[in-house]
Design a protein around this motif. Structure first.
Motif, short mmCIF file in Angstrom:
data_model
loop_
_atom_site.label_atom_id
_atom_site.label_comp_id
_atom_site.label_asym_id
_atom_site.label_seq_id
_atom_site.Cartn_x
_atom_site.Cartn_y
_atom_site.Cartn_z
N PHE A 1 0.73 -1.23 -0.08
CA PHE A 1 0.05 0.02 0.09
C PHE A 1 0.79 1.36 -0.11
N ALA A 2 2.11 1.13 0.52
CA ALA A 2 2.74 2.14 0.69
C ALA A 2 3.79 2.57 -0.77
N ASN A 3 3.38 1.70 -1.75
CA ASN A 3 4.22 1.65 -2.92
C ASN A 3 3.22 2.26 -4.04
N PRO A 4 3.83 3.62 -4.41
CA PRO A 4 2.81 3.95 -5.57
C PRO A 4 2.52 3.19 -6.56
N ASN A 5 3.31 2.11 -7.04
CA ASN A 5 2.96 1.19 -8.03
C ASN A 5 2.35 0.00 -7.25
N SER A 6 1.31 0.05 -6.34
CA SER A 6 0.73 -1.02 -5.52
C SER A 6 0.18 -2.10 -6.38
N GLU A 7 0.68 -3.22 -6.21
CA GLU A 7 0.11 -4.52 -6.90
C GLU A 7 -1.70 -4.73 -6.45
N ILE A 8 -1.83 -4.35 -5.17
CA ILE A 8 -3.04 -4.67 -4.69
C ILE A 8 -4.03 -3.29 -5.25
N ARG A 9 -3.58 -2.20 -5.48
CA ARG A 9 -4.39 -1.14 -6.15
C ARG A 9 -4.57 -1.69 -7.41
N ARG A 10 -3.58 -2.09 -8.38
CA ARG A 10 -3.66 -2.44 -9.57
C ARG A 10 -5.02 -3.67 -9.64
N ALA A 11 -4.76 -4.62 -8.96
CA ALA A 11 -5.58 -5.69 -8.90
C ALA A 11 -7.12 -5.10 -8.54
N VAL A 12 -7.32 -4.39 -7.41
CA VAL A 12 -8.56 -3.78 -7.34
C VAL A 12 -9.20 -3.19 -8.49
N MET A 13 -8.38 -2.30 -9.23
CA MET A 13 -8.77 -1.61 -10.31
C MET A 13 -9.26 -2.58 -11.53
N GLY A 14 -8.32 -3.62 -11.71
CA GLY A 14 -8.58 -4.51 -12.76
C GLY A 14 -10.01 -5.36 -12.36
N ALA A 15 -10.03 -5.80 -11.06
CA ALA A 15 -11.06 -6.57 -10.94
C ALA A 15 -12.52 -5.66 -10.99
N SER A 16 -12.34 -4.43 -10.75
CA SER A 16 -13.45 -3.65 -11.00
C SER A 16 -14.07 -3.53 -12.18
N ARG A 17 -12.99 -3.21 -13.09
CA ARG A 17 -13.23 -2.91 -14.62
C ARG A 17 -13.70 -4.30 -15.30
N ASN A 18 -13.27 -5.59 -14.58
CA ASN A 18 -13.50 -6.79 -15.12
C ASN A 18 -15.17 -7.15 -14.88
N ILE A 19 -15.14 -7.12 -13.68
CA ILE A 19 -16.60 -7.24 -12.99
C ILE A 19 -17.69 -6.31 -13.69
N GLY A 20 -17.26 -5.14 -13.84
CA GLY A 20 -18.24 -4.23 -14.35
C GLY A 20 -18.24 -4.38 -15.94
N THR A 21 -17.39 -4.69 -16.61
CA THR A 21 -17.43 -5.01 -17.88
C THR A 21 -18.42 -6.52 -18.40
N LYS A 22 -18.15 -7.58 -17.48
CA LYS A 22 -18.87 -8.66 -17.60
C LYS A 22 -20.14 -8.40 -17.30
N LEU A 23 -20.63 -7.76 -16.19
CA LEU A 23 -21.94 -7.45 -15.85
C LEU A 23 -22.56 -6.85 -17.03
N ASP A 24 -21.87 -5.67 -17.41
CA ASP A 24 -22.51 -5.06 -18.51
C ASP A 24 -23.08 -5.78 -19.66
N ALA A 25 -22.07 -6.63 -19.77
CA ALA A 25 -22.31 -7.60 -21.23
C ALA A 25 -23.21 -8.77 -20.87
N ASP A 26 -24.03 -8.91 -19.57
CA ASP A 26 -24.79 -9.97 -19.34
C ASP A 26 -25.98 -9.63 -18.93
N PRO A 27 -26.85 -9.37 -19.91
CA PRO A 27 -28.29 -8.83 -19.43
C PRO A 27 -29.07 -9.72 -18.62
N ASP A 28 -28.80 -10.77 -18.71
CA ASP A 28 -29.55 -12.30 -17.79
C ASP A 28 -29.11 -12.00 -16.47
N MET A 29 -27.90 -11.79 -16.09
CA MET A 29 -27.18 -11.46 -15.00
C MET A 29 -27.70 -10.06 -14.20
#
Length: 440
Positions: A329-357
């Motif tokens: 968390f103290a690192n400007p290039n935090s791996e956890i921060r990148r992972a959270v951003m990636g997970a957020s975009r991935n979840i949002g994109t997949k959910l947006d493309a799945d009307p049934d879900m």
């Protein structure tokens, strides 16, 4: 000592002063208009007591009607908040006398017209929370905001998790709960659930295939060959067999072991698997009924709980994990921060493309909220009634007059002006009727 009533409105002093000044201006304007009508009536009546002049009669009629309209509206408006001129006339001081009724009606109006179940459900469906969530998470700027929020609050969470007080509390509580746990019955329940409908077959197949793959690796084959050859060579050398023959026998034993494991994995009707299957219900029954086995499980549990080395090892792993998270968390290039951003975009994109879900998620949200709408609507109703009833009548009257008084004073002004207009129209109508009657 009487409790002070709760503050009704949280307005700034400037806002209150502005409303008070506006109300005072409107009161002065309405009063001056009424006084002007009175002055016209008195002055014209003195000038022409019999109102012989038509124009005098017109303006006197207009002034008279203006006074009636202005005074009537003044009485009606004042009667809302207090007794006019201090006279306790029936149906006056309506707001102070009807405070509890106002509370009930206000609560009913809000709850019935804004918080009805159908209204809330329709609003949730119109809001479409699943679609909004998908678009919010998929957007790069909002995914970055989510990650920044995690990074912002993580240090406080890390401080909490790293505190000796919390760790001691968790350790003590966990030990107490685990000591109270019936290890035998819990194990029996776990095995029963695991073996229901043959669920354990997939686990056994996977485990056997992993073992077969492990024994088929060159490293494992060499290790087995060395172990078996070492034991066989001590016997075979007495019958003058060289090491090559021993190694060949070792290879055949290893191959046979692998084939047996693979056969067990592929054939659910294998004799060894059937024997194993037949032992499972007996073992589950022993876990429930055999006091010796149950006691052994409890003893094993207690030894694990009292094992200081195990406790220290778990604590060491925990501290290393927390330290790594803190450093990340103290690192400007935090791996956890990148992972959270990636997970957020991935979840949002997949959910947006799945009307049934999205439809399923919206249905789940509506179904989850639905049972609580009636319950909390009634709580809101009770809260509104209690709050209004807790206000003092004087404070409620003062604040409502300050909030609505400016518009009500405009009604007074309009009443005076409209009264004058109607008075003029009636005077003209009377003159016309008199003239028409004289022509007959």
């Amino acid at each position: 000592m009487a409790q002070p009533s709760p503050q009704i409105f949280t307005q700034s002093d400037d806002a209150v002063a502005f409303k008070a000044q506006k109300l005072a201006r409107k009161k002065r304007l309405a009063l001056l208009t009424l006084l002007l009508a009175c002055g016209c009536f008195i002055g014209l009546t003195i000038y022409d007591p019999g109102h012989h002049n038509v124009w005098v009669g017109l303006f006197v009629a207009m002034a008279e009607a203006a006074m009636v309209g202005g005074l009537a509206d003044w009485f009606a408006i004042v009667a809302l908040f207090r007794h006019p001129l201090g006279l306790k006339i029936p149906h006056t001081a309506i707001i102070p006398r009807s405070k509890d009724k106002i509370a009930r009606n206000l609560a009913d109006f809000i709850c019935d017209h804004f918080l009805g179940k159908d209204h809330v459900i329709d609003k949730i469906r119109e809001f479409d929370p699943a679609d909004r969530l998908a678009k919010y998470c998929a957007a790069p700027e909002t995914s970055a905001q989510i990650a920044d929020l995690v990074v912002k609050f993580a240090p406080r969470l890390m401080y909490l998790l790293d505190s000796a007080e919390l760790q001691e509390f968790v350790r003590t509580t966990t030990r107490e709960k685990l000591r109270d746990m019936d290890g035998g019955r819990l194990s029996a329940r776990f095995l029963t659930i695991l073996t229901q409908d043959g669920r354990h077959h997939e686990l056994i197949d996977s485990l056997l295939n992993d073992i077969a793959d492990f024994t088929n690796s060159d490293e494992t084959r060499n290790m087995l060959a060395d172990k078996i050859a070492g034991e066989l060579w001590s016997v075979l050398r007495w019958v003058n067999l060289d090491k090559a023959v021993a190694d060949n026998i070792t290879e055949k034993v290893a191959v046979g072991l692998r084939e047996l494991i693979q056969d067990l994995a592929e054939n659910k009707d294998h004799e060894l698997r059937r024997k194993f299957e037949s032992k499972i219900p007996l073992f589950i029954d022993r876990l429930n009924t055999d006091p010796v086995l149950r006691n052994r499980i409890d003893q094993f549990r207690d030894r694990m709980l009292e094992n200081q080395e195990l406790s220290d090892y778990i604590g060491h792993i925990w501290r290393k994990t927390l330290n790594w998270i803190k450093q990340d968390f103290a690192n400007p290039n935090s791996e956890i921060r990148r992972a959270v951003m990636g997970a957020s975009r991935n979840i949002g994109t997949k959910l947006d493309a799945d009307p049934d879900m999205k439809m399923w998620l919206n249905t789940w949200i509506v179904g989850t909220i639905d049972p609580y709408i009636e319950e909390y609507r009634e709580k809101i109703r009770s809260f509104i009634m209690e709050r209004v009833k807790a206000w003092s009548a004087d404070e409620l009257t003062s604040q409502l007059e300050l909030a609505m008084g400016s518009d009500l004073q405009s009604i007074r002004l309009n009443g005076t002006l409209v009264g004058a207009l109607i008075g003029g129209i009636l005077f003209g109508l009377m003159q016309f009727i008199g003239w028409a009657a004289g022509q007959m």
